[in-house]
Design a protein around this motif. Sequence first.
Motif, mmCIF file in Angstrom:
data_model
loop_
_atom_site.group_PDB
_atom_site.id
_atom_site.type_symbol
_atom_site.label_atom_id
_atom_site.label_comp_id
_atom_site.label_asym_id
_atom_site.label_seq_id
_atom_site.Cartn_x
_atom_site.Cartn_y
_atom_site.Cartn_z
ATOM 1 N N TYR A 127 41.917 31.629 35.957
ATOM 2 C CA TYR A 127 41.468 31.087 37.239
ATOM 3 C C TYR A 127 42.638 30.631 38.125
ATOM 4 N N ALA A 164 43.378 32.578 41.649
ATOM 5 C CA ALA A 164 42.446 32.265 42.739
ATOM 6 C C ALA A 164 42.655 30.839 43.238
ATOM 7 N N ILE A 187 44.157 29.603 47.086
ATOM 8 C CA ILE A 187 43.444 28.723 48.014
ATOM 9 C C ILE A 187 44.324 27.521 48.367
ATOM 10 N N TYR A 245 35.852 26.048 48.684
ATOM 11 C CA TYR A 245 37.168 26.616 48.411
ATOM 12 C C TYR A 245 38.190 25.549 48.007
ATOM 13 N N LYS A 266 37.024 22.959 45.337
ATOM 14 C CA LYS A 266 36.828 23.695 44.085
ATOM 15 C C LYS A 266 38.177 24.040 43.442
ATOM 16 N N VAL A 317 39.749 23.026 39.775
ATOM 17 C CA VAL A 317 40.265 24.002 38.813
ATOM 18 C C VAL A 317 41.703 23.654 38.435
ATOM 19 N N TYR A 366 38.391 35.261 44.887
ATOM 20 C CA TYR A 366 38.056 33.848 44.703
ATOM 21 C C TYR A 366 36.714 33.678 43.972
ATOM 22 N N ILE A 384 35.654 34.473 41.277
ATOM 23 C CA ILE A 384 35.778 34.120 39.860
ATOM 24 C C ILE A 384 35.623 32.618 39.640
ATOM 25 N N LEU A 385 36.000 31.818 40.629
ATOM 26 C CA LEU A 385 35.960 30.364 40.463
ATOM 27 C C LEU A 385 34.531 29.847 40.317
ATOM 28 N N ALA A 386 33.566 30.603 40.857
ATOM 29 C CA ALA A 386 32.173 30.157 40.793
ATOM 30 C C ALA A 386 31.668 30.115 39.353
ATOM 31 N N ARG A 387 32.354 30.831 38.444
ATOM 32 C CA ARG A 387 31.949 30.834 37.043
ATOM 33 C C ARG A 387 32.161 29.483 36.367
ATOM 34 N N LEU A 388 33.062 28.683 36.924
ATOM 35 C CA LEU A 388 33.407 27.413 36.277
ATOM 36 C C LEU A 388 32.517 26.297 36.800
ATOM 37 N N ALA A 389 31.927 25.538 35.883
ATOM 38 C CA ALA A 389 31.160 24.350 36.278
ATOM 39 C C ALA A 389 32.152 23.213 36.488
#
Lengths: 530, 102
Positions: free
Chosen positions: A322, A325, A329, A391, A394, A398, B39, B41-46
């Motif tokens: 991750y 990405a 951002i 974005y 988030k 991450v 980007y 791919i980030l939606a997969r992470l809670a």
Amino acid sequence: MPDLASTRLAAHEMAARLRAGSVSSRELTEAHLAAAEAGNHALNAWLVIDRDAALAAAAAADARIAAARADGSAALAALHPLCGVPVGLKDLVTVSGGQCTAGSRILDGYVAPFDAHVTERLRDAGAVIAGKLNMDEFAMGSSTEHSAYGPTANPWDLERVPGGSSGGSAAAVAARHVPLAIGTDTGGSIRQPAALCGIVGLKPTYGRVSRYGIVAFASSLDQVGPLARDARDAALLLHAIAGRDRRDATSAPVPVPEELLALPASDDEAAASLRGVRLGLPREYFVAGMEPGVEARVRDAVAAFEAAGATIVDVSLPHTEYGLAAYYIVAPAEASANLARYDGVRYGHAVRGGDVLGSYLASRGTGFGPEVKRRIMLGTYALSAGYYDAYYLKAQKVRTLIKGDFDTAFAAGVDALVAPTSPFVAWPLGAKLADPVAMYLSDACTLPVNLAGLPGISVPCGLSDGLPVGLQLIGPAWSEARLLALARAYEGVTAGAPWRRLEPPGLVAIDPAGPTPARRAIALPGGHHR
Amino acid sequence: MGTLSRADVAHVAHLARLGLREEELARLEGELNHILDQYAILARLATDAIPPTAQTIALENILREDVARPSLPVDVALGNAPDRQGDHLVVPAILGGDGGGG
């Protein structure tokens, strides 16, 4: 032309000879200026070779050394090891009275009114600033092809990129124009070009070196650091520039370790320090898409560490995939804010476009190059109303997970992580210019380290198809001295390897009337994209 | 996540104060959408329970004495000004005139 033999010396060898009186800073500086002036047509590594300022600094260094010698051995020992040694600066470090383009047309003609912190520290040490080095515009890029002043070539193959964004710094050090150069690293911009040019590059812990006087790209990620041909030299340059500076509130009040000046000279002593060291091998850094030749060299290096007594343990950094990405951002978002200052009003490229808004649009639209525009657009979008949570917020969450991966690995007793620096060796000029995402992938193994604020170093670990491969060592915050000791140990372990004695073939016969990197790029496949 | 239309790209360019040519807008529409796809791919992470990280070192409240220090002389500070009158920067009129002030 002066005798260029001294350009083969390491900075620490120059320091010893300067103190012994067997060479002068003037002689060293003349030799390096001559090498840079002769080689720059083919490499385009330098945007400025400042002969007059360099010779003046060399004369001052010679006077300091002579005065110290007259005062006795204690005074001589008190001089910084870099006194009298030539150093190049990436052209985003301000030098009072000199240009500072950051590789951009928008800063064409700008004259810096003050010295950066690192410039001051180098002057205090007595180092000789030889000039300013080419780079991707505002440090955005992985190949130095996004410079407004033409691409830089890789000394190992003049038809290939040197990496980026500190590509001029890496090429100049690899080509022996200077033993040392300053770079900056926001997502890999010191380590990746060091890997592609076969030299050492260290990205310090965020906060280790003041960013005062450094043109900003992404302020929570940017760090300044050394490029050198060996670990000892990188340590000397880090020692000169590190430490708290009140003008950068993010520079940390953490002591600069004196061990940086005392890495072992003996290969055997350095190698012996590996016994009992625990190195982690993050499985997510050995993934599909890495060139087989790169993986083979990195695995050879891991085997060499193990043979010398280090323990290798498998570790997992599960959020690695991750990183790309999240980085693309966070970094553009911060860049879009930082680059708002280039408005054509107070300094820099200015185009009048009727009213104030029209002047902004015209100045910025004609002053920035394509990659910078792309990142400003990405960042502006990611920060715009309705998209911030999806974005930027988030990505920052991450970032917490990625940092947590590293914290967990180090808390489990791993001294450092071992990984490739770049999944690829140097690629042909133009090959990735038409596909920004392909270019971004070359930083996949370096940018998580920036997101976590950690130090990382790239050291040469052999060749693949005649091109350098970089080994990356990553440590906990403030562990630069440990990383440099490990890098020095690896040099000791591999001191007898045949590839250690190879040097860039381009140095032997650089044709002063041959093509520039820009001409070579146009002639290559993909050259029509520029 | 989102898909950017040409009009969206032009709007973002306006927000960013970038004067872009038609061909630049067209190229950016494709490139930005390709990058935005990555980007996803980030939606997969809670991440609801995860705090954001804005800076990585534990520094806070860096203060200094509130005392005057030397700063750049006016002539030096204005030395790079594209257009200058005395000790002032010259910019097009913001109010009135041709409507730049909105």
